[in-house]
Write an enzyme that holds these catalytic residues in place. Structure first.
Site, PDB file in Angstrom:
ATOM      1  N   ASN A 155     -25.242  -0.659 -35.394  1.00 56.72           N
ATOM      2  CA  ASN A 155     -26.606  -0.285 -34.721  1.00 56.72           C
ATOM      3  C   ASN A 155     -26.966   0.591 -35.106  1.00 56.72           C
ATOM      4  OD1 ASN A 155     -23.729   1.299 -35.087  1.00 56.72           O
ATOM      5  ND2 ASN A 155     -24.765   2.306 -32.897  1.00 56.72           N
ATOM      6  N   GLU A 257     -14.645   6.796 -36.018  1.00 54.34           N
ATOM      7  CA  GLU A 257     -15.683   7.642 -34.712  1.00 54.34           C
ATOM      8  C   GLU A 257     -16.025   6.459 -33.981  1.00 54.34           C
ATOM      9  OE1 GLU A 257     -16.576  10.450 -34.312  1.00 54.34           O
ATOM     10  OE2 GLU A 257     -15.966  11.705 -36.585  1.00 54.34           O
ATOM     11  N   CYS A 291     -23.352   5.156 -30.562  1.00 58.66           N
ATOM     12  CA  CYS A 291     -22.508   5.976 -29.613  1.00 58.66           C
ATOM     13  C   CYS A 291     -22.825   6.877 -28.888  1.00 58.66           C
ATOM     14  CB  CYS A 291     -22.000   6.055 -30.588  1.00 58.66           C
ATOM     15  SG  CYS A 291     -22.208   7.285 -32.249  1.00 58.66           S
TER      16      CYS A 291
HETATM   17  P1  NAD Z   1     -16.908  -2.844 -33.387  1.00 58.95           P
HETATM   18  O1  NAD Z   1     -15.606  -2.147 -33.092  1.00 58.95           O
HETATM   19  O2  NAD Z   1     -16.777  -4.476 -33.148  1.00 58.95           O
HETATM   20  O3  NAD Z   1     -17.432  -3.186 -35.077  1.00 58.95           O
HETATM   21  C1  NAD Z   1     -17.123  -2.612 -36.279  1.00 58.95           C
HETATM   22  C2  NAD Z   1     -16.737  -2.547 -37.733  1.00 58.95           C
HETATM   23  O4  NAD Z   1     -15.025  -3.691 -37.444  1.00 58.95           O
HETATM   24  C3  NAD Z   1     -17.245  -4.021 -37.588  1.00 58.95           C
HETATM   25  O5  NAD Z   1     -17.756  -3.642 -39.238  1.00 58.95           O
HETATM   26  C4  NAD Z   1     -16.248  -5.413 -37.768  1.00 58.95           C
HETATM   27  O6  NAD Z   1     -16.773  -6.168 -38.509  1.00 58.95           O
HETATM   28  C5  NAD Z   1     -15.007  -4.718 -37.571  1.00 58.95           C
HETATM   29  N1  NAD Z   1     -14.096  -4.964 -37.038  1.00 58.95           N
HETATM   30  C6  NAD Z   1     -13.937  -5.882 -36.135  1.00 58.95           C
HETATM   31  N2  NAD Z   1     -12.382  -6.342 -35.840  1.00 58.95           N
HETATM   32  C7  NAD Z   1     -11.915  -5.943 -36.668  1.00 58.95           C
HETATM   33  C8  NAD Z   1      -9.953  -5.923 -37.012  1.00 58.95           C
HETATM   34  N3  NAD Z   1      -9.834  -6.374 -36.359  1.00 58.95           N
HETATM   35  N4  NAD Z   1     -10.051  -5.520 -38.321  1.00 58.95           N
HETATM   36  C9  NAD Z   1     -10.376  -4.561 -38.507  1.00 58.95           C
HETATM   37  N5  NAD Z   1     -12.317  -4.978 -38.687  1.00 58.95           N
HETATM   38  C10 NAD Z   1     -12.662  -4.769 -37.668  1.00 58.95           C
HETATM   39  O7  NAD Z   1     -17.643  -2.047 -33.158  1.00 58.95           O
HETATM   40  P2  NAD Z   1     -19.693  -2.604 -33.532  1.00 58.95           P
HETATM   41  O8  NAD Z   1     -19.680  -3.961 -32.074  1.00 58.95           O
HETATM   42  O9  NAD Z   1     -20.185  -2.590 -34.327  1.00 58.95           O
HETATM   43  O10 NAD Z   1     -20.574  -1.174 -33.149  1.00 58.95           O
HETATM   44  C11 NAD Z   1     -20.285  -0.656 -31.720  1.00 58.95           C
HETATM   45  C12 NAD Z   1     -19.807  -0.036 -31.024  1.00 58.95           C
HETATM   46  O11 NAD Z   1     -18.632   1.382 -31.737  1.00 58.95           O
HETATM   47  C13 NAD Z   1     -19.556   0.673 -30.092  1.00 58.95           C
HETATM   48  O12 NAD Z   1     -18.569   0.359 -29.439  1.00 58.95           O
HETATM   49  C14 NAD Z   1     -20.335   2.389 -30.530  1.00 58.95           C
HETATM   50  O13 NAD Z   1     -20.693   3.340 -29.606  1.00 58.95           O
HETATM   51  C15 NAD Z   1     -19.405   3.040 -31.149  1.00 58.95           C
HETATM   52  N6  NAD Z   1     -20.739   4.044 -32.552  1.00 58.95           N
HETATM   53  C16 NAD Z   1     -19.596   4.722 -33.070  1.00 58.95           C
HETATM   54  C17 NAD Z   1     -19.954   5.556 -33.932  1.00 58.95           C
HETATM   55  C18 NAD Z   1     -19.560   6.885 -33.862  1.00 58.95           C
HETATM   56  O14 NAD Z   1     -19.644   7.559 -34.534  1.00 58.95           O
HETATM   57  N7  NAD Z   1     -18.398   7.811 -32.849  1.00 58.95           N
HETATM   58  C19 NAD Z   1     -21.267   4.915 -34.359  1.00 58.95           C
HETATM   59  C20 NAD Z   1     -21.775   4.172 -33.634  1.00 58.95           C
HETATM   60  C21 NAD Z   1     -20.939   3.308 -32.830  1.00 58.95           C
END
Ligand code: NAD
Length: 491
Positions: A155, A257, A291
């Site tokens: 994002n 995070e 987020c």
């Molecule tokens: P996601 O959890 O689907 O993916 C995040 C990352 O994790 C990606 O690189 C993905 O390939 C990887 N991933 C997925 N499955 C995995 C596994 N089994 N093992 C290791 N890595 C894996 O999240 P997203 O859809 O990319 O992002 C959206 C989410 O992120 C939302 O929930 C948002 O709130 C959160 N977010 C949080 C913050 C924060 O700072 N708190 C910031 C931005 C986004």
């Protein structure tokens, strides 16, 4: 590199040990505005991850052994190269990530500051001298961990990727980055181009890309490989829980995070024009895919109607469509799966009695800015992070009620409170269960030197400033005995 006419990158491979290397397969990286092919990306394997980890391990002693100011100079050089190529990043973030031009420009400017503030950390990585019961000279020394795996989301591919690894490098660690499969270029291989140009020694920074299908095995290797000492993760709560649990089982550090369901509380004494503008930005900036997005607006009953009039008038003006048209302030959601998920949340709420004051329409990967009222806790949208351009507005009577509504979520990332009475706002700020709270601003705020992070299901650990050193260093207790330690005579 980016072709300026088409914004399409030339993908040179994954970046391992200072070389561009192919994977056995590729996967398609789509432009979400029209689902056209943006790039073919290497679909890395656990074996590729092992090679990257080995390279990072080999590079660690020399990188950790540099004088701290030499690492600072590298980080400043990264910022300089990044600044020179800002327009390439903006183009990539728009085409690959589906973001509006203004969001890309904001991100591009922010990332350079992430590296500059990380360079300052090199000068602040201090330990402590401790008093001793035995008159020893005792130190608590901060030392780097070794190899850190970084897993980033789509994002804010620039900010959240750079934030995930800049402090780790500053502290003397080496890095293997796996960007999101939705932004493998803007959040991954683009960084490799920048760091290569900045002259980072080979093996210090590696990038392995992979598809969603491969991420289970690739992710396991990034966490479980015994060489890896910590994981820096930003993403969803579901994946973050899985990663933190695996790190726990392997006794590794994890800075995670995660998601949010953030509220803005508007009190009757708030500046309602300002509140309407702030709520519009907080709810709809980048299609609500932040987020910290404002997902619940809680408005004191006496000013509810006035606020709604001002807010809806502003929200109705936001145009949605392809990101190549700069008038479209809202672009697409990042992929079809996300668009369908957001639409399903709207439909569930409407079927259970919610009212769409504006919006509700969705087509292709686009969802109109949507404001829902008459929402209650039987609806999925009350609990689930929407991560889309949808906000719910709920009236409240008393401060206690507002605090309870704010806290009625498993998440705890940010809160926003609008009031002309700072003392009253601060009293409420102390009672909302979030890691971050802003008075008289909306929820989306970050600066590179602040302790950014959530409580509850929004994560563990803090990114930013000296607090990120806790995530990326180990403390060692070292003592110098100067004859003050006595032993029982029997020995
Ligand atoms: P996601 O959890 O689907 O993916 C995040 C990352 O994790 C990606 O690189 C993905 O390939 C990887 N991933 C997925 N499955 C995995 C596994 N089994 N093992 C290791 N890595 C894996 O999240 P997203 O859809 O990319 O992002 C959206 C989410 O992120 C939302 O929930 C948002 O709130 C959160 N977010 C949080 C913050 C924060 O700072 N708190 C910031 C931005 C986004």
């Amino acid at each position: 590199m980016l072709d300026t006419a088409t914004s399409a990158p030339t993908i040179r491979g994954m970046y391992i040990d200072g070389n561009w290397v192919p994977a056995a397969r590729t996967f398609d990286d789509l432009n979400p505005s029209d689902n056209s092919l943006y790039a073919r990306i290497p679909d890395g394997s656990p074996e590729d991850v092992r090679r990257a980890i080995d390279a990072a391990r080999a590079a660690f002693p020399a990188w950790a052994g540099l004088a701290f100011h030499e690492r600072a100079h590298y980080l400043l050089k990264i910022a300089e190269v990044w600044d020179r190529r800002q327009s390439d990043f903006i183009a990539a973030a728009m085409a690959e990530g589906g973001g509006w031009f203004g969001k890309g420009a904001f991100e591009a400017g922010y990332v350079a500051e992430v590296f500059r503030s990380a360079s300052a950390l090199c000068y602040q990585n201090t330990g402590e001298v401790l008093p001793s019961e035995h008159h020893k000279f005792m130190m608590a020394l901060r030392v780097p961990l070794g190899v850190v795996s970084v897993i980033s989301p789509w994002n804010m591919p620039g900010i959240l990727t750079s934030r995930g690894f800049a402090a780790a490098l500053a502290a003397g660690n080496t890095v293997v980055l796996k960007p999101s499969e939705d932004t493998p270029y803007a959040g991954g291989l683009y960084f490799a181009e920048i760091l290569e140009e900045a002259g980072i020694p080979k093996g210090v920074f590696n990038v392995v890309t992979c598809s969603r299908e491969s991420v289970g095995a690739v992710g396991d290797e990034l966490i479980e490989n015994p060489v890896v000492k910590a994981v820096s993760f930003t993403g969803s709560t579901a994946v973050g829980r899985h990663i933190a649990a695996k790190c726990g089982a392997h006794l590794k550090k994890a800075c995670v995070e995660l998601g949010g369901k953030d509220s803005m509380i508007i009190l009757e004494d708030a500046d309602l024009d300002h509140a309407a503008k702030a709520a519009n930005f907080g709810s709809f900036m980048h299609q609500g895919q932040v987020c910290m997005s404002t997902e619940k607006i809680l408005v004191q009953e006496s000013v509810y109607d006035t606020f709604m009039k001002k807010f809806l008038a502003r929200a109705a003006k936001l145009k949605t469509g392809h990101t190549r048209d700069k008038d479209n302030i809202l672009g697409p959601l990042v992929n079809t799966r996300q668009a369908q998920r957001v639409k399903a949340l709207i439909d569930d709420a409407l079927a259970k009695g919610a009212t769409a004051e504006i919006g509700g329409k969705a087509w292709d990967n686009f969802v109109e800015p949507t404001v829902l009222t008459n929402v209650n806790s039987t609806m999925d949208i009350w609990h689930d992070e929407t991560f889309g351009p949808v906000v719910i507005v709920v009236p409240f009577r008393t401060e206690e009620e507002a605090i309870a509504l704010n806290n009625d979520t498993e998440y705890g990332l940010t809160a926003a409170i609008m009031s002309r009475d700072e003392a009253r706002a601060l009293r409420i700020a102390e009672q909302v269960e979030t890691g971050i709270c802003h008075v008289n601003c909306q929820n989306i705020n970050d600066e590179p030197h602040v302790p950014f992070g959530g409580v509850k299901a929004s994560g563990v650990g803090r990114y930013g400033g000296r607090w990120s050193l806790d995530a990326f260093t180990e403390l060692r207790w070292i003592t110098l005995d100067r004859g003050g330690r006595h032993f029982p005579p029997a020995f």
